[in-house]
Design a protein around this motif. Structure first.
Motif, PDB file in Angstrom:
ATOM      1  N   ASN A 205       3.883 -65.684 -16.737  1.00 34.74           N
ATOM      2  CA  ASN A 205       3.306 -65.211 -18.179  1.00 34.74           C
ATOM      3  C   ASN A 205       3.781 -66.077 -19.330  1.00 34.74           C
ATOM      4  O   ASN A 205       3.467 -65.803 -20.316  1.00 34.74           O
ATOM      5  N   ARG A 206       3.996 -67.509 -19.076  1.00 37.34           N
ATOM      6  CA  ARG A 206       4.255 -68.407 -20.053  1.00 37.34           C
ATOM      7  C   ARG A 206       3.447 -69.644 -19.796  1.00 37.34           C
ATOM      8  O   ARG A 206       2.800 -69.665 -18.825  1.00 37.34           O
ATOM      9  N   SER A 207       3.562 -70.589 -20.848  1.00 34.54           N
ATOM     10  CA  SER A 207       3.047 -71.794 -20.419  1.00 34.54           C
ATOM     11  C   SER A 207       3.657 -72.713 -19.416  1.00 34.54           C
ATOM     12  O   SER A 207       4.774 -72.223 -19.116  1.00 34.54           O
ATOM     13  N   LYS A 208       3.206 -73.592 -18.736  1.00 31.02           N
ATOM     14  CA  LYS A 208       3.541 -74.274 -17.768  1.00 31.02           C
ATOM     15  C   LYS A 208       5.023 -75.030 -18.325  1.00 31.02           C
ATOM     16  O   LYS A 208       5.889 -75.654 -17.696  1.00 31.02           O
ATOM     17  N   ALA A 209       5.169 -75.350 -19.620  1.00 31.26           N
ATOM     18  CA  ALA A 209       6.047 -76.098 -20.125  1.00 31.26           C
ATOM     19  C   ALA A 209       7.393 -75.393 -19.727  1.00 31.26           C
ATOM     20  O   ALA A 209       8.744 -76.130 -19.603  1.00 31.26           O
ATOM     21  N   ALA A 210       7.702 -74.049 -19.679  1.00 33.84           N
ATOM     22  CA  ALA A 210       8.691 -73.133 -19.420  1.00 33.84           C
ATOM     23  C   ALA A 210       9.356 -73.530 -18.019  1.00 33.84           C
ATOM     24  O   ALA A 210      10.522 -73.992 -17.996  1.00 33.84           O
ATOM     25  N   ALA A 211       8.299 -73.813 -17.209  1.00 33.67           N
ATOM     26  CA  ALA A 211       8.968 -73.801 -15.859  1.00 33.67           C
ATOM     27  C   ALA A 211       9.207 -75.308 -15.433  1.00 33.67           C
ATOM     28  O   ALA A 211      10.065 -75.654 -14.752  1.00 33.67           O
ATOM     29  N   ALA A 212       8.688 -76.005 -16.265  1.00 29.75           N
ATOM     30  CA  ALA A 212       8.631 -77.726 -16.122  1.00 29.75           C
ATOM     31  C   ALA A 212       9.918 -78.160 -16.653  1.00 29.75           C
ATOM     32  O   ALA A 212      10.623 -79.237 -16.177  1.00 29.75           O
ATOM     33  N   ALA A 213      10.587 -77.503 -17.606  1.00 30.49           N
ATOM     34  CA  ALA A 213      11.717 -78.066 -18.368  1.00 30.49           C
ATOM     35  C   ALA A 213      12.958 -78.461 -17.291  1.00 30.49           C
ATOM     36  O   ALA A 213      13.356 -77.522 -16.753  1.00 30.49           O
ATOM     37  N   LYS A 214      13.728 -79.378 -17.569  1.00 36.29           N
ATOM     38  CA  LYS A 214      14.766 -79.883 -16.748  1.00 36.29           C
ATOM     39  C   LYS A 214      15.935 -79.601 -17.815  1.00 36.29           C
ATOM     40  O   LYS A 214      16.738 -80.462 -17.877  1.00 36.29           O
ATOM     41  N   MET A 215      16.332 -78.185 -17.886  1.00 30.60           N
ATOM     42  CA  MET A 215      17.512 -77.914 -18.659  1.00 30.60           C
ATOM     43  C   MET A 215      17.947 -76.752 -18.031  1.00 30.60           C
ATOM     44  O   MET A 215      18.592 -75.712 -18.896  1.00 30.60           O
ATOM     45  N   ARG A 216      17.939 -76.525 -16.737  1.00 31.84           N
ATOM     46  CA  ARG A 216      18.285 -75.337 -16.341  1.00 31.84           C
ATOM     47  C   ARG A 216      19.768 -75.478 -15.725  1.00 31.84           C
ATOM     48  O   ARG A 216      20.329 -76.337 -15.119  1.00 31.84           O
ATOM     49  N   ILE A 217      20.681 -74.442 -16.166  1.00 32.08           N
ATOM     50  CA  ILE A 217      22.055 -74.265 -15.590  1.00 32.08           C
ATOM     51  C   ILE A 217      22.262 -74.621 -14.061  1.00 32.08           C
ATOM     52  O   ILE A 217      22.994 -75.237 -13.649  1.00 32.08           O
ATOM     53  N   GLU A 218      21.157 -73.818 -13.504  1.00 33.36           N
ATOM     54  CA  GLU A 218      21.452 -73.593 -12.136  1.00 33.36           C
ATOM     55  C   GLU A 218      20.850 -75.036 -11.455  1.00 33.36           C
ATOM     56  O   GLU A 218      21.841 -75.282 -10.145  1.00 33.36           O
ATOM     57  N   SER A 219      20.303 -75.872 -12.311  1.00 32.49           N
ATOM     58  CA  SER A 219      19.827 -77.399 -11.139  1.00 32.49           C
ATOM     59  C   SER A 219      20.002 -78.561 -11.960  1.00 32.49           C
ATOM     60  O   SER A 219      19.824 -79.567 -11.591  1.00 32.49           O
ATOM     61  N   ASP A 220      20.166 -78.422 -13.250  1.00 34.32           N
ATOM     62  CA  ASP A 220      20.218 -79.573 -14.328  1.00 34.32           C
ATOM     63  C   ASP A 220      21.555 -79.935 -14.879  1.00 34.32           C
ATOM     64  O   ASP A 220      21.503 -80.908 -15.577  1.00 34.32           O
ATOM     65  N   ILE A 221      22.618 -78.995 -14.605  1.00 29.32           N
ATOM     66  CA  ILE A 221      23.854 -79.410 -15.275  1.00 29.32           C
ATOM     67  C   ILE A 221      24.679 -80.279 -14.575  1.00 29.32           C
ATOM     68  O   ILE A 221      24.468 -80.396 -13.201  1.00 29.32           O
ATOM     69  N   THR A 222      25.614 -81.298 -15.178  1.00 32.18           N
ATOM     70  CA  THR A 222      26.146 -82.148 -14.524  1.00 32.18           C
ATOM     71  C   THR A 222      27.621 -81.949 -14.182  1.00 32.18           C
ATOM     72  O   THR A 222      28.310 -81.077 -14.928  1.00 32.18           O
ATOM     73  N   TYR A 223      28.480 -82.874 -13.377  1.00 32.06           N
ATOM     74  CA  TYR A 223      29.565 -82.755 -13.033  1.00 32.06           C
ATOM     75  C   TYR A 223      30.364 -82.795 -14.236  1.00 32.06           C
ATOM     76  O   TYR A 223      31.288 -82.243 -14.754  1.00 32.06           O
ATOM     77  N   TYR A 224      29.903 -83.839 -15.144  1.00 23.66           N
ATOM     78  CA  TYR A 224      30.673 -84.244 -16.230  1.00 23.66           C
ATOM     79  C   TYR A 224      30.647 -83.151 -17.535  1.00 23.66           C
ATOM     80  O   TYR A 224      31.500 -82.819 -18.101  1.00 23.66           O
ATOM     81  N   ASP A 225      29.359 -82.343 -17.379  1.00 22.04           N
ATOM     82  CA  ASP A 225      29.413 -81.204 -18.512  1.00 22.04           C
ATOM     83  C   ASP A 225      30.269 -80.101 -18.163  1.00 22.04           C
ATOM     84  O   ASP A 225      30.726 -79.535 -19.125  1.00 22.04           O
ATOM     85  N   LEU A 226      30.386 -79.913 -16.831  1.00 24.13           N
ATOM     86  CA  LEU A 226      31.543 -78.836 -16.565  1.00 24.13           C
ATOM     87  C   LEU A 226      32.957 -79.394 -16.247  1.00 24.13           C
ATOM     88  O   LEU A 226      33.746 -78.397 -15.942  1.00 24.13           O
TER      89      LEU A 226
END
Length: 514
Positions: A205-226
């Protein structure tokens, strides 16, 4: 004794309102930041004109939108010759200083101007033992960045001329990614922090931009971040490269039984038996590191407030605490910012000025970061420059909302599909109830083009009925009149500020058949 008020402007980087306890979300405690609100005012609807560090800083400094000041992306650099609020205040006898994160370009052509003293971090800067550029010279500091920035501010205040008013911009690096806390705060937040209701958003129910963004904690966070050890290897062992560097994202396989993560400080080993457990670990690790860096900010804001008290400066000093934009704290599964969705769009804003602002007050009127400069000049008694595009919100701080106050915020994000986050270009407006977003999906320097032939999309959110922004009601017939009204308001605002639209209003209105 000077009669003009001193102005102490304290700004963090990526500090979400939800991570300040006086905003009422209950995930952390910030007693010193809360003190500003308790002794002054909390604003609930302060918005950024472009939710990314560099453009926001340019708008704050110049009082103009980014298409006017030319700072539209992270790679943009400010022209040091253009006017800014510090230059205006300096010509009126203010002593001016800038300490901390600058992020508007480096070198003689882009260094801070209008400041009697400046000492800034190059680029993003480091949390520990940072290098700084001070009045054009490189200096190496020892310690934690938040402490060092505060030390430099207090030292400058000690050396100022007490007969003149001061304007100080204290810009903290924290809590910017990669969220490296001071060692003394690493023990904070041992208990789990509540996961946001929208953490597992499916982006329907949103634009495709929401699903396309690469800033998900689940899949886009790095070792360095954590704060985790990054193992050797690459794609052959499931590693995911981050564009432009050697830092890698943490794999997110269906079978997590082979995942083994190691704390780079303690050596503690973490293993997982389910995807849910793995996802929960990443969120808790992220949010706790983020909040621990804020603990240092709160502590150092307390030091500055104490200094004002001890030196008899409290009554005649306007103290402001804000951030250069909002930040996602797991809402919609995200970290980072960029979007016009509320968590990223809303800036915290706390202000204290005992002479004019009633203690413990709250303002629900809309202001924007482009309004800050005019407000500073208003309090200083200076004429509003003709080039500035904001409006002084001093009446709001005094509890008087003008009848013609424009309860509207405009936002434009220009960095279409950047390589790190894949955020789509968009612009839009928000009033007290509705938010209209146009995903025009064009590179800012290629007007009239649509890379990849991507479909342009509109979103309308009813922020009263749907505060989590889960349902795009743009196509809902019940909202047709609202779409029409908001589209016309968007056009009016873009004409007012001189920004160029990428949409065709006549075509939109014809489709609505109203």
């Amino acid at each position: 004794m000077n009669s003009k008020p001193n102005i102490l402007f304290i700004m963090a980087d990526d500090h979400a309102s939800k991570a300040i306890s006086c905003y009422g979300y209950g995930i952390n405690q910030t007693p010193n930041l809360d003190r500003i609100a308790q002794e002054g005012m909390r604003l609930n609807h302060c918005y950024v004109t472009n939710s990314i560090c560099t453009p926001s800083r340019a708008s704050i400094l110049t009082g103009t939108y980014n298409h006017v000041n030319g700072v539209v992306t992270l790679d943009s650099k400010i022209n040091k010759h253009i006017p800014n609020v510090a230059k205006h205040l300096k010509t009126d006898g203010y002593q001016t200083s800038m300490v901390g994160k600058w992020h508007l370009g480096e070198g003689a052509a882009h260094e801070p101007t209008g400041f009697d003293f400046w000492s800034v971090l190059p680029g993003q800067g480091d949390y520990h033992d940072p290098e700084m550029i001070e009045m054009g010279q490189t200096v190496h500091e020892s310690g934690y960045a938040t402490d060092i920035i505060t030390d430099k501010c207090l030292n400058w205040l000690d050396q100022r001329d007490p007969a003149k008013p001061f304007f100080m911009m204290c810009h903290h690096k924290a809590p910017h990614r990669s969220w490296e806390p001071n060692a003394k705060h690493r023990h904070l937040y041992q208990d789990d922090i509540k996961v946001p209701d929208t953490f597992n958003d499916d982006y329907k129910n949103r634009s495709k931009a929401a699903a396309a963004a690469k800033m998900r904690i689940e899949s886009d966070i790095t070792y360095y971040d954590l704060g985790l050890v990054q193992p050797e290897g690459g794609a052959e062992v499931g590693e995911i490269a981050v564009a432009g560097g050697s830092v890698r994202k943490i794999p997110n396989p269906d079978d997590v039984s082979q995942i083994r993560l190691i704390d780079k400080d303690s050596g503690e080993v973490f293993t997982f038996s389910s995807q849910q457990e793995f996802s929960h670990f990443k969120y808790q690790r992220y949010i706790k590191r983020y909040l621990r860096t804020i603990a240092s900010i709160d502590e150092n804001v307390g030091r500055m407030l104490d200094y004002l008290d001890e030196n008899g400066l409290t009554d005649n000093t306007i103290v402001i605490y804000t951030s250069d934009q909002g930040f996602f704290l797991g809402e919609h599964g995200w970290f980072d910012k960029r979007f016009m969705y509320e968590e990223s769009f809303q800036m915290p804003f706390l202000v204290r000025y005992p002479k004019e602002i009633k203690a413990g007050t709250v303002c629900d009127d809309i202001i924007c970061n482009v309004d800050f400069a005019q407000t500073f000049l208003d309090y200083a008694g200076l004429t509003e420059p003709s080039y500035m595009q904001g409006t002084s919100f001093r009446p709001l701080l005094e509890g008087n909302t003008p009848q013609d106050w424009q309860q509207l915020a405009y936002h434009r994000y220009w960095m279409h599909k950047d390589e790190h986050h894949n955020a789509y270009a968009h612009y839009g407006i928000r009033n007290k109830r509705y938010k209209l977003i146009y995903w025009y999906n064009e590179d800012f320097d290629l007007p009239g083009t649509s890379p990849g032939g991507e479909e342009k999309e509109w979103e309308l959110f009813d922020c009263e009925k749907d505060p989590l922004e889960l349902f795009n009601c743009y196509q809902d017939p019940e909202y047709a009149n609202i779409v029409r009204k908001m589209t016309l308001e968007l056009d009016k605002k873009m004409r007012e500020i001189g920004d160029t639209p990428c949409h065709n209003t006549e075509e939109i209105l014809n489709k609505l058949q109203l």
